[in-house]
Design an enzyme around this catalytic site. Sequence first.
Site, PDB file in Angstrom:
ATOM      1  N   GLU A   1       0.879  -1.218   0.129  1.00  0.00           N
ATOM      2  CA  GLU A   1       0.212   0.017   0.395  1.00  0.00           C
ATOM      3  C   GLU A   1       0.953   1.285  -0.398  1.00  0.00           C
ATOM      4  OE1 GLU A   1      -2.979   0.177   3.152  1.00  0.00           O
ATOM      5  OE2 GLU A   1      -4.243  -1.083   1.226  1.00  0.00           O
TER       6      GLU A   1
ATOM      7  N   HIS B   1      -8.996  11.098   2.545  1.00  0.00           N
ATOM      8  CA  HIS B   1      -8.810   9.799   1.689  1.00  0.00           C
ATOM      9  C   HIS B   1      -8.684   9.982  -0.246  1.00  0.00           C
ATOM     10  CE1 HIS B   1      -8.959   5.884  -0.200  1.00  0.00           C
ATOM     11  NE2 HIS B   1      -8.197   5.378   0.917  1.00  0.00           N
TER      12      HIS B   1
ATOM     13  N   ARG C   1      -1.051   9.927   1.005  1.00  0.00           N
ATOM     14  CA  ARG C   1      -2.627   9.929   0.392  1.00  0.00           C
ATOM     15  C   ARG C   1      -2.790  11.564   1.007  1.00  0.00           C
ATOM     16  NH1 ARG C   1      -5.673   5.788   4.891  1.00  0.00           N
ATOM     17  NH2 ARG C   1      -5.363   4.058   3.522  1.00  0.00           N
TER      18      ARG C   1
ATOM     19  N   HIS D   1     -11.427  10.901   5.935  1.00  0.00           N
ATOM     20  CA  HIS D   1     -11.176   9.403   6.428  1.00  0.00           C
ATOM     21  C   HIS D   1     -10.938   9.018   7.957  1.00  0.00           C
ATOM     22  CE1 HIS D   1     -10.544   5.114   4.967  1.00  0.00           C
ATOM     23  NE2 HIS D   1      -9.653   5.639   5.115  1.00  0.00           N
TER      24      HIS D   1
ATOM     25  N   ARG E   1      -1.659   9.130   9.377  1.00  0.00           N
ATOM     26  CA  ARG E   1      -1.756   7.626   9.302  1.00  0.00           C
ATOM     27  C   ARG E   1      -0.665   7.032   8.276  1.00  0.00           C
ATOM     28  NH1 ARG E   1      -6.157   3.531   8.341  1.00  0.00           N
ATOM     29  NH2 ARG E   1      -6.381   5.035   6.222  1.00  0.00           N
TER      30      ARG E   1
HETATM   31  C1  LIG Z   1     -14.382   2.527   4.795  1.00  0.00           C
HETATM   32  C2  LIG Z   1     -13.350   2.768   5.797  1.00  0.00           C
HETATM   33  C3  LIG Z   1     -11.921   2.030   5.039  1.00  0.00           C
HETATM   34  C4  LIG Z   1     -11.085   1.652   5.948  1.00  0.00           C
HETATM   35  N1  LIG Z   1      -9.898   0.866   5.694  1.00  0.00           N
HETATM   36  C5  LIG Z   1      -8.943   0.367   7.038  1.00  0.00           C
HETATM   37  C6  LIG Z   1      -7.971  -0.049   6.601  1.00  0.00           C
HETATM   38  O1  LIG Z   1      -8.343  -1.094   5.249  1.00  0.00           O
HETATM   39  N2  LIG Z   1      -7.009  -0.693   7.305  1.00  0.00           N
HETATM   40  C7  LIG Z   1      -6.714   0.176   8.142  1.00  0.00           C
HETATM   41  O2  LIG Z   1      -5.673  -0.164   9.203  1.00  0.00           O
HETATM   42  N3  LIG Z   1      -7.641   1.214   8.564  1.00  0.00           N
HETATM   43  C8  LIG Z   1      -8.855   1.115   7.523  1.00  0.00           C
HETATM   44  N4  LIG Z   1      -9.907   2.484   8.141  1.00  0.00           N
HETATM   45  C9  LIG Z   1      -9.598   3.102   9.067  1.00  0.00           C
HETATM   46  C10 LIG Z   1     -10.091   1.965  10.549  1.00  0.00           C
HETATM   47  O3  LIG Z   1     -11.652   1.318   9.828  1.00  0.00           O
HETATM   48  C11 LIG Z   1     -10.649   2.255  11.909  1.00  0.00           C
HETATM   49  O4  LIG Z   1     -10.058   3.972  12.181  1.00  0.00           O
HETATM   50  C12 LIG Z   1     -10.594   1.645  13.173  1.00  0.00           C
HETATM   51  O5  LIG Z   1     -11.848   0.801  12.778  1.00  0.00           O
HETATM   52  C13 LIG Z   1     -11.711   2.618  14.047  1.00  0.00           C
HETATM   53  O6  LIG Z   1     -11.791   1.273  15.170  1.00  0.00           O
HETATM   54  P1  LIG Z   1     -12.583   1.721  16.132  1.00  0.00           P
HETATM   55  O7  LIG Z   1     -12.622   0.540  17.420  1.00  0.00           O
HETATM   56  O8  LIG Z   1     -11.935   2.870  16.792  1.00  0.00           O
HETATM   57  O9  LIG Z   1     -14.444   2.392  15.522  1.00  0.00           O
HETATM   58  P2  LIG Z   1     -14.811   1.903  15.200  1.00  0.00           P
HETATM   59  O10 LIG Z   1     -15.064   1.282  14.508  1.00  0.00           O
HETATM   60  O11 LIG Z   1     -15.960   3.084  14.223  1.00  0.00           O
HETATM   61  O12 LIG Z   1     -16.153   1.799  16.594  1.00  0.00           O
HETATM   62  C14 LIG Z   1     -16.366   2.628  17.011  1.00  0.00           C
HETATM   63  C15 LIG Z   1     -17.364   2.528  17.681  1.00  0.00           C
HETATM   64  O13 LIG Z   1     -18.185   2.600  19.250  1.00  0.00           O
HETATM   65  C16 LIG Z   1     -19.735   3.466  18.773  1.00  0.00           C
HETATM   66  N5  LIG Z   1     -19.462   4.552  19.477  1.00  0.00           N
HETATM   67  C17 LIG Z   1     -19.385   5.597  18.722  1.00  0.00           C
HETATM   68  N6  LIG Z   1     -20.043   6.484  19.510  1.00  0.00           N
HETATM   69  C18 LIG Z   1     -20.758   6.321  20.880  1.00  0.00           C
HETATM   70  C19 LIG Z   1     -21.218   6.601  21.821  1.00  0.00           C
HETATM   71  N7  LIG Z   1     -21.593   7.726  22.197  1.00  0.00           N
HETATM   72  N8  LIG Z   1     -22.328   5.464  22.134  1.00  0.00           N
HETATM   73  C20 LIG Z   1     -21.979   4.140  22.133  1.00  0.00           C
HETATM   74  N9  LIG Z   1     -20.995   3.873  21.081  1.00  0.00           N
HETATM   75  C21 LIG Z   1     -20.526   4.525  20.532  1.00  0.00           C
HETATM   76  C22 LIG Z   1     -20.145   3.405  17.333  1.00  0.00           C
HETATM   77  O14 LIG Z   1     -21.652   2.051  16.895  1.00  0.00           O
HETATM   78  C23 LIG Z   1     -19.451   1.770  16.312  1.00  0.00           C
HETATM   79  O15 LIG Z   1     -19.671   0.679  17.678  1.00  0.00           O
HETATM   80  C24 LIG Z   1     -10.873   2.546   6.857  1.00  0.00           C
HETATM   81  C25 LIG Z   1     -11.860   3.283   7.919  1.00  0.00           C
HETATM   82  C26 LIG Z   1     -13.033   3.802   7.114  1.00  0.00           C
HETATM   83  C27 LIG Z   1     -13.999   4.441   7.399  1.00  0.00           C
END
Ligand SMILES: Cc1cc2nc3c(=O)[nH]c(=O)nc-3n(C[C@H](O)[C@H](O)[C@H](O)COP(=O)(O)OP(=O)(O)OC[C@H]3O[C@@H](n4cnc5c(N)ncnc54)[C@H](O)[C@@H]3O)c2cc1C
Length: 557
Positions: A117, A233, A279, A343, A378
């Site tokens: 990547e 992105h 990016r 993103h 990142r």
């Molecule tokens: C389309 C896309 C593609 C991506 N591709 C990649 C990739 O290939 N590789 C990579 O490393 N990263 C990638 N990323 C980035 C990566 O996915 C995220 O940074 C990472 O998954 C974040 O994980 P997280 O658990 O911190 O948050 P999230 O996965 O966003 O989870 C957040 C959780 O918190 C909950 N929540 C939020 N606010 C509240 C609240 N007030 N009360 C209760 N619950 C709440 C939500 O409902 C959810 O369950 C991508 C992001 C996107 C959007």
Amino acid sequence: MTQLQNLYQFDVLVVGAGAAGLYTALCLPSKLKVGLITKNTVALSASDWAQGGIAAAIAPEDSPLLHIEDTIKAGAGLCDEAAVEFLAKLAPSCIQSLVNMGVAFDRRDNQLALTLEAAHSRHRVLHAADTTGREVITTLTAQVLHHPNIQVIPQTLALNLWLEPQTGSCQGISVVYQDRVIWIRAKAVILATGGGGQVFAHTTNPVVSTGDGVAIAHRAGATLRDLEFVQFHPTALTVPGANSFLISEAVRGEGAHLVDDTGRRFAFDYHPQGELAPRDIVSRAIYSHLQSTPNPATANVWLDLRPIPPEKIHRRFPNIIQVCQRWGIDVFSQPIPVAPAAHYWMGGIVTDLMNRTSIPGLYAVGETASTGVHGANRLASNSLLECIVFGAQMATLQVEEEAIKNDSGLIEPLSFTLSESNLLFQQTKLEEIRQELPRLVWQSAGICREEKVLESAIAQIEMWQQEFANLPLSQFILNLPPARAASFGLKETHQQLWLWGETRNLLDIADLILKSALFRTESRGGHYRQDYPQTEPHWQAHTLVKQDKLWKSQLEK
Ligand SMILES: Cc1cc2nc3c(=O)[nH]c(=O)nc-3n(C[C@H](O)[C@H](O)[C@H](O)COP(=O)(O)OP(=O)(O)OC[C@H]3O[C@@H](n4cnc5c(N)ncnc54)[C@H](O)[C@@H]3O)c2cc1C
């Protein structure tokens, strides 16, 4: 349905069910009673949407040292080297733990397959076709549901931290559950609420990404860092209605070309690596290239997959093929219309290697945290990895042995009612802010920023914050005594409370992003100022925020 009485106390409360929340919950000592709340279903998160993959230096020609080097280079002078070292060195064992749990990464010749990547110097990205996140989340969810010490509570919106008045330490959280506000006591609270892409009009993030963790921690007085750094992105699908569906970096990694209307690979005009430059550079290249078109705000460039062998497109990008097909695009015969979208949010709640924040008893993991691994930008596929590596640290969490107090939720809830006309006024105001705010933030704090535009956007946000604070619902909820539950005699209470809670958080994070972007008078990583286009050595420092104070850290070496 979960019984209300069971909700009021846990040893540990994890807020969020993405990769960070689920993995953290699994790693916590199994003797602890863990609550895992999510404001939607477990299936909706940015983690579930991750396509490209997860980085780890496991190839024979690779090493954690090279992974560290690439991460630090992408971070544009603001990575915390100890945190990066920690991330890269633990990556291979964390991947092994995911494989042991059953995550089926793609394999070639029976070895884990690795792709390249942007800005990675080696093939280092593990993937499961182009739905890596779904594969990880499905496996982690199945594991969580088999852990009897973890209680999953969906459709529950975290509102505010509940601090112990004498010590200032975190003792729980208030939430909207069903049609009520209730208080949940916990010896430790772990925010894993993900990013805040929804504050921008164009984002690849799901609707749940409203920056709640950062806003909640900020209101409680936690220290935040580098909120101006947002990764845009370069390639989100621009078909109306497609909600900026992400066309993964891996597509360019496998050989797709980024071209303009004339079919020219213009990215090489801006950087020798062309479409595989970092990016922010590719996003700005697109932004600049489109400025000469009649309507730059809605114009697009094209991502041409035809240089990739069709067999490989089928094998690597089945989901992208399918989504594009749904929008009438055949990726085998025509290029995909794309433009940049918000993103990933590099900034967040300051945490150390043990995920501790500046508030005792409060932890943060995943995109909501600022561990220091991403610096000002990142490196692709490091964020899922960060969720896993840092989530694993919670295995050593110790909480006090003493029984938790059983005091909340036992008093009669306060009740709130509102006349039809006031209700309508409130609803209209909330909807207006919710619609207008992302447009304003995209125009003022999007890919290119400038002092005057930022200042006028801040003035508008402050005006909305004032109007928001004066709403009857705000007056009621903001004055609720700690531990006092509330019930609501509103039409469609659940939606009203959700809209209220998320709008409040979006206003807070918009204010924080804009003020941090105005403060940093240089360009670096995911922050570009048209009026200060250079990277300045005297700005090799973090932007720190605590309540209404905003300052610059000491210079990084
Ligand atoms: C389309 C896309 C593609 C991506 N591709 C990649 C990739 O290939 N590789 C990579 O490393 N990263 C990638 N990323 C980035 C990566 O996915 C995220 O940074 C990472 O998954 C974040 O994980 P997280 O658990 O911190 O948050 P999230 O996965 O966003 O989870 C957040 C959780 O918190 C909950 N929540 C939020 N606010 C509240 C609240 N007030 N009360 C209760 N619950 C709440 C939500 O409902 C959810 O369950 C991508 C992001 C996107 C959007």
